[in-house]
Design a protein around this motif. Structure first.
Motif, PDB file in Angstrom:
ATOM      1  N   GLY A   1       0.807  -1.224   0.000  1.00 28.37           N
ATOM      2  CA  GLY A   1       0.000   0.000   0.000  1.00 28.37           C
ATOM      3  C   GLY A   1       0.834   1.265   0.000  1.00 28.37           C
ATOM      4  O   GLY A   1       0.620   2.170  -0.806  1.00 28.37           O
ATOM      5  N   ASN A   2       1.801   1.341   0.887  1.00 28.70           N
ATOM      6  CA  ASN A   2       2.605   2.558   0.982  1.00 28.70           C
ATOM      7  C   ASN A   2       3.451   2.773  -0.275  1.00 28.70           C
ATOM      8  O   ASN A   2       3.546   3.899  -0.788  1.00 28.70           O
ATOM      9  N   ALA A   3       4.055   1.702  -0.781  1.00 24.12           N
ATOM     10  CA  ALA A   3       4.886   1.823  -1.991  1.00 24.12           C
ATOM     11  C   ALA A   3       4.057   2.347  -3.157  1.00 24.12           C
ATOM     12  O   ALA A   3       4.525   3.171  -3.952  1.00 24.12           O
TER      13      ALA A   3
ATOM     14  N   CYS B   1       9.919  -4.994  -7.062  1.00 24.97           N
ATOM     15  CA  CYS B   1      10.160  -6.297  -6.433  1.00 24.97           C
ATOM     16  C   CYS B   1       9.256  -6.478  -5.221  1.00 24.97           C
ATOM     17  O   CYS B   1       9.149  -5.594  -4.375  1.00 24.97           O
ATOM     18  N   ASP B   2       8.622  -7.630  -5.161  1.00 19.47           N
ATOM     19  CA  ASP B   2       7.855  -7.997  -3.965  1.00 19.47           C
ATOM     20  C   ASP B   2       7.891  -9.510  -3.849  1.00 19.47           C
ATOM     21  O   ASP B   2       7.853 -10.222  -4.865  1.00 19.47           O
ATOM     22  N   VAL B   3       7.957 -10.011  -2.632  1.00 15.46           N
ATOM     23  CA  VAL B   3       7.932 -11.462  -2.436  1.00 15.46           C
ATOM     24  C   VAL B   3       6.561 -12.021  -2.823  1.00 15.46           C
ATOM     25  O   VAL B   3       6.434 -13.217  -3.085  1.00 15.46           O
TER      26      VAL B   3
ATOM     27  N   GLU C   1       2.305 -11.353  -7.381  1.00 16.53           N
ATOM     28  CA  GLU C   1       1.216 -10.596  -7.996  1.00 16.53           C
ATOM     29  C   GLU C   1       1.395  -9.088  -7.769  1.00 16.53           C
ATOM     30  O   GLU C   1       1.129  -8.273  -8.662  1.00 16.53           O
ATOM     31  N   ARG C   2       1.859  -8.725  -6.575  1.00 17.44           N
ATOM     32  CA  ARG C   2       2.058  -7.304  -6.280  1.00 17.44           C
ATOM     33  C   ARG C   2       3.165  -6.712  -7.162  1.00 17.44           C
ATOM     34  O   ARG C   2       3.051  -5.603  -7.659  1.00 17.44           O
ATOM     35  N   ALA C   3       4.256  -7.486  -7.311  1.00 16.86           N
ATOM     36  CA  ALA C   3       5.357  -7.008  -8.166  1.00 16.86           C
ATOM     37  C   ALA C   3       4.864  -6.843  -9.601  1.00 16.86           C
ATOM     38  O   ALA C   3       5.176  -5.854 -10.280  1.00 16.86           O
TER      39      ALA C   3
ATOM     40  N   LEU D   1       5.835   1.780  17.946  1.00 15.94           N
ATOM     41  CA  LEU D   1       6.955   1.655  17.007  1.00 15.94           C
ATOM     42  C   LEU D   1       6.510   1.921  15.567  1.00 15.94           C
ATOM     43  O   LEU D   1       7.103   2.728  14.857  1.00 15.94           O
ATOM     44  N   GLU D   2       5.443   1.274  15.156  1.00 14.29           N
ATOM     45  CA  GLU D   2       5.088   1.302  13.729  1.00 14.29           C
ATOM     46  C   GLU D   2       4.417   2.613  13.316  1.00 14.29           C
ATOM     47  O   GLU D   2       4.648   3.108  12.225  1.00 14.29           O
ATOM     48  N   GLN D   3       3.573   3.155  14.181  1.00 10.56           N
ATOM     49  CA  GLN D   3       2.725   4.263  13.739  1.00 10.56           C
ATOM     50  C   GLN D   3       3.056   5.566  14.465  1.00 10.56           C
ATOM     51  O   GLN D   3       3.325   6.588  13.829  1.00 10.56           O
TER      52      GLN D   3
HETATM   53  N1  LIG Z   1       5.345   7.327   5.859  1.00  4.80           N
HETATM   54  C1  LIG Z   1       4.080   6.973   6.024  1.00  4.80           C
HETATM   55  O1  LIG Z   1       3.214   7.799   6.295  1.00  4.80           O
HETATM   56  C2  LIG Z   1       3.674   5.535   5.897  1.00  4.80           C
HETATM   57  C3  LIG Z   1       2.334   5.195   5.655  1.00  4.80           C
HETATM   58  C4  LIG Z   1       2.011   3.836   5.546  1.00  4.80           C
HETATM   59  C5  LIG Z   1       2.999   2.869   5.699  1.00  4.80           C
HETATM   60  N2  LIG Z   1       4.282   3.249   5.936  1.00  4.80           N
HETATM   61  C6  LIG Z   1       5.352   2.265   6.110  1.00  4.80           C
HETATM   62  O2  LIG Z   1       5.575   1.578   4.879  1.00  4.80           O
HETATM   63  C7  LIG Z   1       6.010   0.256   5.143  1.00  4.80           C
HETATM   64  C8  LIG Z   1       5.125  -0.711   4.371  1.00  4.80           C
HETATM   65  O3  LIG Z   1       3.814  -0.558   4.812  1.00  4.80           O
HETATM   66  P1  LIG Z   1       2.577  -1.044   3.910  1.00  4.80           P
HETATM   67  O4  LIG Z   1       1.368  -0.535   4.579  1.00  4.80           O
HETATM   68  O5  LIG Z   1       2.822  -0.703   2.486  1.00  4.80           O
HETATM   69  O6  LIG Z   1       2.675  -2.622   4.104  1.00  4.80           O
HETATM   70  P2  LIG Z   1       2.229  -3.760   3.075  1.00  4.80           P
HETATM   71  O7  LIG Z   1       2.172  -5.018   3.845  1.00  4.80           O
HETATM   72  O8  LIG Z   1       1.050  -3.293   2.304  1.00  4.80           O
HETATM   73  O9  LIG Z   1       3.458  -3.807   2.055  1.00  4.80           O
HETATM   74  C9  LIG Z   1       4.703  -4.368   2.357  1.00  4.80           C
HETATM   75  C10 LIG Z   1       5.110  -5.229   1.176  1.00  4.80           C
HETATM   76  O10 LIG Z   1       6.447  -5.683   1.343  1.00  4.80           O
HETATM   77  C11 LIG Z   1       6.505  -6.999   0.793  1.00  4.80           C
HETATM   78  N3  LIG Z   1       7.729  -7.664   1.279  1.00  4.80           N
HETATM   79  C12 LIG Z   1       7.959  -8.222   2.484  1.00  4.80           C
HETATM   80  N4  LIG Z   1       9.229  -8.687   2.547  1.00  4.80           N
HETATM   81  C13 LIG Z   1       9.804  -8.410   1.354  1.00  4.80           C
HETATM   82  C14 LIG Z   1      11.100  -8.629   0.804  1.00  4.80           C
HETATM   83  N5  LIG Z   1      12.084  -9.206   1.508  1.00  4.80           N
HETATM   84  N6  LIG Z   1      11.326  -8.228  -0.472  1.00  4.80           N
HETATM   85  C15 LIG Z   1      10.345  -7.638  -1.186  1.00  4.80           C
HETATM   86  N7  LIG Z   1       9.109  -7.398  -0.727  1.00  4.80           N
HETATM   87  C16 LIG Z   1       8.840  -7.765   0.540  1.00  4.80           C
HETATM   88  C17 LIG Z   1       5.200  -7.637   1.219  1.00  4.80           C
HETATM   89  O11 LIG Z   1       4.900  -8.761   0.444  1.00  4.80           O
HETATM   90  C18 LIG Z   1       4.224  -6.483   1.008  1.00  4.80           C
HETATM   91  O12 LIG Z   1       3.671  -6.474  -0.282  1.00  4.80           O
HETATM   92  C19 LIG Z   1       5.951   0.082   6.654  1.00  4.80           C
HETATM   93  O13 LIG Z   1       7.237   0.367   7.186  1.00  4.80           O
HETATM   94  C20 LIG Z   1       5.014   1.181   7.114  1.00  4.80           C
HETATM   95  O14 LIG Z   1       5.276   1.636   8.413  1.00  4.80           O
HETATM   96  C21 LIG Z   1       4.634   4.561   6.015  1.00  4.80           C
END
Ligand SMILES: NC(=O)c1ccc[n+]([C@@H]2O[C@H](COP(=O)([O-])OP(=O)(O)OC[C@H]3O[C@@H](n4cnc5c(N)ncnc54)[C@H](O)[C@@H]3O)[C@@H](O)[C@H]2O)c1
Length: 325
Positions: free
Chosen positions: A13-15, A34-36, A39-41, A173-175
């Protein structure tokens, strides 16, 4: 204008937000996704005419990459960053930078040795309202800061990585790392934290759903942060809010703007600022990191405060931030 070619590690989602904003910038091309989760990649690759990968090392073999985005679950940091650093590629990594200090320090040392440009996703630092608050505060001493991050993010699938303590570190930690980072950016370094943590509502998850942390800042200011994960998911108006008391005045800072008193009147202020993606791409293009407000080593300090608060909430004792490692 020199084209900047970007690869993504993590296409969640964030990417996707970063990809959309990058695709609006002139002279930027997403070349690898790249994504593990294959489908996302593939979906991201289709949207941006890029090459999909499920192994980041294969993507890093490309010879046309200028910079990397890492947007990963918190527990997945470590090897991906070290592999990017080995190729001396500038990177933007999402907050928080790691699940523990050992991983963060290892990456921090590798970054320093490689001398590469880094940027951590603390985008609130770039807001016009944040910069205005910095200008107003200037060299003035803050008396007290009260922050909050109340959201409903703890509600939802209890098996998601976000809602597992070992995978995300929980809300502190996360948020709420965003709020902690803003407290550091506007008030200064935190020396000691004393927190109370409770799980009151969300019994299906192993994270505290309400936290209350008191902080002692290095210059003597004091502060508190309350966080809730069990709040109304439809109301974001209490997420990332700071009340900063200085002299006999108050700054009320939110993501949307700034309220402050001027000549006895409360005045609402907003200002525009550059987006973090624009700043990062520009830094790569110019080979100049001076406009990046949160390099990796700085973000590690925000991580340490979250970890100190979590430890304090678990042990019931005050924790000095320097003891965290
Ligand atoms: N700056 C902001 O405001 C903000 C907002 C939302 C999320 N984030 C951060 O973004 C990060 C991701 O959050 P998200 O909500 O997108 O999570 P998400 O779970 O939607 O996405 C993470 C992705 O990483 C993939 N992944 C896991 N290990 C991997 C690897 N070794 N190689 C490649 N891909 C891999 C997962 O399959 C998943 O698709 C978190 O650190 C979160 O805190 C930041």
């Amino acid at each position: 204008m020199q084209e900047v070619r970007i690869g993504f590690i993590g296409c969640g989602g964030n990417a996707n937000g970063h990809m959309r904003r990058l695709s609006d910038l002139e002279g930027v091309r997403i070349v690898g996704t790249c994504d593990v989760q294959e489908e996302r990649a593939q979906n991201a690759a289709k949207s941006y005419n890029a090459q999909p990968y499920t192994n980041h090392n294969l993507m890093l073999e490309r010879d046309d990459l200028d910079g990397i985005y890492l947007s990963l679950p918190v527990f997945a940091h470590g090897a991906p960053e070290l592999d990017v650093i080995e190729r001396r590629l500038p990177f933007l990594v999402e907050k928080p930078v790691a699940i523990n200090m050992e991983i963060a320090r290892q990456i921090e040392e590798a970054v320093a040795a490689a001398g590469i440009i880094t940027c951590v996703g603390y985008q609130l630092r770039y807001l016009g309202s944040t910069q205005l608050a910095r200008q107003v505060l200037g060299e003035k001493a803050v008396n007290m800061v009260v922050g909050k991050y109340w959201s409903g993010s703890g509600r939802g699938d209890p098996n998601a990585w976000l809602r597992q303590m070992s995978k995300s570190g929980g809300q502190l930690l996360e948020q709420a790392t965003h709020t902690i980072d803003m407290m550091r950016y506007l008030v200064g370094e935190v020396e000691e934290v004393y927190a109370l943590s409770a799980n009151r509502v969300l019994k299906a998850i192993d994270c505290p759903d309400n936290n209350c942390a008191t902080m002692k800042f290095a210059d003597g200011a004091i502060g508190s942060l309350t966080t809730s994960w069990s709040y109304d998911p439809g109301d974001w108006s209490n997420a990332n809010v700071l009340d900063i008391l200085y002299e006999d005045q108050l700054i009320h800072w939110t993501v949307g703007g700034l309220d402050m008193r001027e000549h006895g009147e409360v005045v609402a202020k907003t200002a525009s600022g550059p987006g973090i993606d624009e700043v990062f791409v520009d830094a790569i293009r110019k080979g100049d990191a001076s406009k990046i407000l949160s390099p990796y080593s700085d973000a590690v300090k925000s991580l340490a405060i979250s970890l100190a608060a979590i430890q304090s909430g678990e042990t019931g004792a005050p924790v000095s931030v320097s003891s965290i490692g």
